[in-house]
Write an enzyme that holds these catalytic residues in place. Sequence first.
Site, PDB file in Angstrom:
ATOM      1  N   VAL A   1      35.088  39.905  33.349  1.00  0.00           N
ATOM      2  CA  VAL A   1      36.530  39.638  33.478  1.00  0.00           C
ATOM      3  C   VAL A   1      37.322  40.945  33.422  1.00  0.00           C
ATOM      4  O   VAL A   1      38.296  41.137  34.154  1.00  0.00           O
ATOM      5  CB  VAL A   1      36.993  38.669  32.356  1.00  0.00           C
ATOM      6  CG1 VAL A   1      38.508  38.618  32.277  1.00  0.00           C
ATOM      7  CG2 VAL A   1      36.438  37.277  32.607  1.00  0.00           C
TER       8      VAL A   1
ATOM      9  N   CYS B   1      30.475  36.924  30.546  1.00  0.00           N
ATOM     10  CA  CYS B   1      31.835  36.728  31.079  1.00  0.00           C
ATOM     11  C   CYS B   1      32.794  37.861  30.721  1.00  0.00           C
ATOM     12  O   CYS B   1      33.525  38.371  31.575  1.00  0.00           O
ATOM     13  CB  CYS B   1      32.408  35.423  30.546  1.00  0.00           C
ATOM     14  SG  CYS B   1      31.572  33.964  31.111  1.00  0.00           S
TER      15      CYS B   1
END
Length: 505
Positions: A156, A152
């Site tokens: 991001v 993640c």
Amino acid sequence: MSKDIKVKDHITLFEDERFGEMFKRKRALYENAATEEEVAKTLEWTLGEEYKELNFKREHLVVNPLKSCQPLGALYAAIGFDDTMPYVHGSQGCAAYFRSHFCRHFKEPFPAVSDSMTEDAAVFGGHNNMYVGLDNVYKLYKPGMVAICTSCMAEVIGDDLNNFVKNAKDQGNVPEGSIITHAHTPSFVGSHITGYDNMLSSMLAQVGEKTGEVKDRINVILGFDTYIGNFREIKRILGLFGVDFILLSDPSYNLDSPTDGHYKMFNGGTKIADLKDAPNSKATLILQKYATAKTIEFIEKEWAHPVKVVNPFGIKGSDDLMMAISELTGKEIPAEIENERGRFVDAIGDSYYWVHGKSFSLNADPDYAFGLTRMVMELGGEIKHVLLTNGTKDWEADTKALLASYPQGSEAEVYSNKDMWHFRSLLATDPCDFIIGNSFAKYLMRDTGIPLIRIGFPMFDRQFLHRYPTIGYMGGLNLLNWIVNTILDETDRKTMYTTSYDVIR
């Protein structure tokens, strides 16, 4: 001295009076917990129709989804190649979770590294972590190939893997000529099968080298299949056919290695040279449709050779598999395979009266759910619910069409984007005779009292089921064994104090 030491198993340890009192005190003093009566009353309410309606209106909360995130699938694709180090560009905790998940399922170590991104990387970018990480990987482990995926944090902040890898090569962070393949696998999109597909298709695109020469050989891709026995079974089947083949991603070496007193970081798998040469095979056979959608599209477009996709479970699926091998290679189906089919049909005939009329509810990954649904109906079982968290619209349409083609599927309901808490409501309000699912479904068994047949991933609470094949006729025998003998176990329990079911029937 050792005779005086009594070490209790955890199962009985916490039944001690001293632990019981401690837990009661903790609950009373610190947990501000509801009373046992209030808890029991609420749990009972959650098993009813009123709660089910509220549960299915849920929009912004997921409870126990039937999926893991993309990097887990990407690591599984990478571990199937020889001399290859799976690499997570992201936080160390993510990599530790993936490794732990696989270790608990396979009961084997799972080699993988991370460049341990932390707060500073989240602000300034993770490029320096990758440069140092790749430098360390090559100095410590000397892999022939590194397969990088992302978690993640890297996604991001928008880290560019292609640019980072190019810079690492230009700066000399890796040895000259190093093979580094990479795929963006954001955890917040899709599931583990999406990550598997992204990683495998990237490896094929970035490492495969099309020469124009067509070789008398086929590629075989099993997909996100965690039954190690299936990789050995497909090799056995292809050996009986006398077919030359490349198995693209074969984790059976790294995740089922023998104990011989020596630990090896890399135990084998698909050779990197075979990965490079795979585009030059004359065709590709794929055994999972929904877990390899992107890979199928890539091979059809870029390698431009025939691709056959089959779902090799049960009688029809196994027939499709054998016919596909025969059609792609021009080889006759061996007599030994025909005998295996006959034995499988015989076993079904011997078991039919136990399975016929029983009802089943399933949860699994899309390809397994589709194949198991069809096989249960081939056995005479009736389907009540098929529920997934990572199903697509195509999977849902295909499964509904499959159910409509059998009388045993006429009453079934299909859910492609629900979780285990939804499944609990379905099982409580519209019960079936048996659940088919992974280890987490045991909690549904405890809540509803419906017996569980353990098939799927992950399988944490049973040993070594992953070593058995589930595909082809021999795999079908294993599935039949697990299904029908669970039915017989339940029959034994129900008739324990009667004469209705004894050892001579």
